[in-house]
Design an enzyme around this catalytic site. Structure first.
Site, PDB file in Angstrom:
ATOM      1  NE  ARG A  81      -2.875  -0.281   0.347  1.00 52.29           N
ATOM      2  CZ  ARG A  81      -2.045  -0.420   1.368  1.00 52.29           C
ATOM      3  NH1 ARG A  81      -0.738  -0.254   1.184  1.00 52.29           N
ATOM      4  NH2 ARG A  81      -2.495  -0.709   2.573  1.00 52.29           N
ATOM      5  CG  HIS A 126      -3.727   2.533   6.022  1.00 55.59           C
ATOM      6  ND1 HIS A 126      -3.215   2.190   4.782  1.00 55.59           N
ATOM      7  CD2 HIS A 126      -2.673   2.990   6.743  1.00 55.59           C
ATOM      8  CE1 HIS A 126      -1.912   2.442   4.760  1.00 55.59           C
ATOM      9  NE2 HIS A 126      -1.563   2.928   5.941  1.00 55.59           N
ATOM     10  CD  GLU A 171       2.588  -0.992   7.153  1.00 58.34           C
ATOM     11  OE1 GLU A 171       3.335  -0.805   6.191  1.00 58.34           O
ATOM     12  OE2 GLU A 171       2.540  -0.212   8.144  1.00 58.34           O
ATOM     13  CG  ASN A 312       2.752  -2.327   2.898  1.00 60.20           C
ATOM     14  OD1 ASN A 312       2.329  -2.649   1.793  1.00 60.20           O
ATOM     15  ND2 ASN A 312       1.969  -1.813   3.832  1.00 60.20           N
ATOM     16  CE1 TYR A 314       7.703   3.118   2.765  1.00 58.71           C
ATOM     17  CE2 TYR A 314       6.694   1.269   3.901  1.00 58.71           C
ATOM     18  CZ  TYR A 314       6.573   2.438   3.174  1.00 58.71           C
ATOM     19  OH  TYR A 314       5.335   2.929   2.850  1.00 58.71           O
ATOM     20  CD  GLU A 380       2.184   1.330   2.769  1.00 59.99           C
ATOM     21  OE1 GLU A 380       3.189   1.717   3.406  1.00 59.99           O
ATOM     22  OE2 GLU A 380       1.048   1.250   3.263  1.00 59.99           O
TER      23      GLU A 380
END
Length: 478
Positions: A81, A126, A171, A312, A314, A380
């Site tokens: 990506r 991005h 995002e 994404n 985390y 991600e």
């Protein structure tokens, strides 16, 4: 003794990837006709980023792409990506002036990936808006949706014969909140409870326009798929037996993931509770209208404008109710939910990143149940190091293995239609306001050396071994 890997199962054709973004790795910020982006401006203003680091050189991937390719090949990735630098391709943000050297660079990257049997997943935006467009109002400018659509069509026309997986915007939550509410990201605005919603709104409108353009003009001949990458934590109530905590955790998800996913995958409009809360608070503040904009019937529809769900993830949060307006204004006053870390969760690197692999599995199940069981890519997921860097990053290895196990459970036990997993990041890079002080890479990068040598971390070795084990079973069909 069985290894935990023996208990994992992944489907045929599973995408094993790693991710990067143009501003974070490319450098060459003004090379070969590239125009400035809002992150160039933000970093050069000083005092915005850790130790005034910039992405002027970063990993120098614009010059050292061959070294990146070697890293990709060494890991055995099936997918990679990357993002396109809008201002490298179109220096003023419009198609009036095309920078051919930028086009040549990305043509080379895409062609080299395909020659290595690696499928590119390409992100159009991005975080790095051309400064020329910011000067006209940026993502708050009403015409930005049409300009983005023109840029997207240029990219589809130029690269779409080879790119089959597209992401329009990375995002939008982070762009809107950190860039226009908190002022922590470029362009560094802080306009409580107003700009955050307008920016998010225009990003959804821009995404929808680009999807419809692709669907109508390019999909018939190119046959690709297109979505956008949504960021979210997983949220759980501090006390599951407390209805107030349960409701707060639901609001946390409503104002993060659902803000963008609900219009696309459910109704074509914002979540009902989000609409009601922002409108009520706006009236309390004496405004004659809601701070959350409305979608116009004259524009392309939002609903259905994603061919897969890209997320994404985390970390996770335990949530309880937050203060109500006027004690807390803006986005947080509307959301009225405070997310905190469970003390039992280990913290990896930076203070906000508490490791909770189970949260990813729960999030995937939530997406399945809430948004109609879509095909999902984890675009991600990563763990960081700060301070003294260890190439033998055993702690990160343990966290990755736990995460991969939870991902496998989501597929096998929860029936999640997961198509792929992308580690953030291929290599250490410029981590936005944290500069080079935080390292997420599978490869270590020596930023003090002019040639930016890349060295594999132990976690990268583990990932390569996992890929090698399952790629043979799953094949590499795209």
């Amino acid at each position: 003794m069985r290894s935990c890997d023996e208990d994992m199962v992944f489907p045929a054709g599973f995408a094993w990837g790693a991710a990067t973004a143009a501003y974070q790795i490319e450098g060459g910020w003004d090379a070969d006709g590239k125009g400035p982006s809002i992150w160039d401006t933000f970093c050069h203003a000083k005092g915005k980023v850790f130790q005034d680091h910039t992405g002027d050189v970063a990993c120098d991937s614009y010059r050292l792409w061959d070294e990146d390719l070697k890293c990709i090949q060494q890991l055995g990735l099936t997918h990679y990506r990357l993002s396109l630098s809008w201002s490298r391709l179109l220096p003023d943000g419009t198609t009036r002036h095309v920078n051919q050297k930028g086009v040549d660079y990305y043509n080379r990257v895409i062609d080299d990936l395909l020659a290595s049997n690696v499928c590119p997943m390409v992100t159009l935006y991005h975080f790095d808006l051309p400064q020329a467009l910011q000067d006209r109002g940026g993502w708050q400018w009403p015409e930005i949706t049409k300009v983005f659509d023109s840029y997207a069509q240029f990219c589809f026309q130029t690269f779409g014969d080879r790119v089959k997986l597209w992401l329009t915007i990375n995002e939008p939550y982070v762009c809107a909140k950190l860039g226009h509410e908190d002022g922590l990201h470029a362009p560094g605005h802080g306009d409580l409870g107003v700009s955050v919603y307008l920016v998010g709104h225009n990003m959804l409108r821009a995404h929808a326009r680009a999807w419809h353009s692709y669907d109508t003009l390019f999909r018939p001949t190119q046959g690709g798929q297109l979505s956008l990458a949504l960021f979210t934590d997983w949220a759980e109530p501090w006390d599951p037996s407390n209805p107030l905590d349960v409701a707060a955790s639901e609001r946390y998800m409503t104002f993060s993931l659902d803000w963008f996913a609900w219009p696309i995958f459910v109704s074509g409009d914002y979540p009902p509770e989000m609409k009601a809360r922002v409108e009520a608070n706006s009236r309390t503040q004496g405004l004659p209208f809601s701070r959350l904009p409305q979608f116009s019937e004259d524009e392309p529809s939002i609903k259905g404008t994603a061919d897969f769900f890209a997320v994404n993830y985390y970390t996770s949060r335990k949530v309880r109710p937050g203060p109500t307006p006027p004690k807390s204004l803006g986005f947080e006053g509307d959301q009225q939910a405070v997310g905190e870390m469970d003390p039992s969760w280990p913290v990896c690197g930076i203070s906000w990143l508490a490791v909770y692999p189970e949260g990813l599995r729960k999030l995937l199940k939530y997406i399945k149940d809430t948004f109609g069981n879509p095909s999902i890519y984890i675009t991600e997921n990563g763990l960081s190091q700060v301070g003294a860097v260890e190439l033998d990053d055993s702690q990160r290895c343990s966290f990755f293995h736990a995460t991969w196990m939870e991902v496998s459970k989501a597929i096998c036990e929860d029936g999640v239609d997961l198509k792929g997993y992308f580690v953030w990041s291929l290599m250490d890079n410029f981590e936005w306001s944290d500069g080079f002080g935080v390292r997420f890479g599978l490869f270590h990068v020596d930023f003090s050396h002019p040639e930016r040598p890349r060295t594999l971390y132990r976690s990268g070795t583990d990932y390569a071994q996992l890929i090698a084990k399952f790629k043979g079973r799953s094949g590499t069909e795209h």
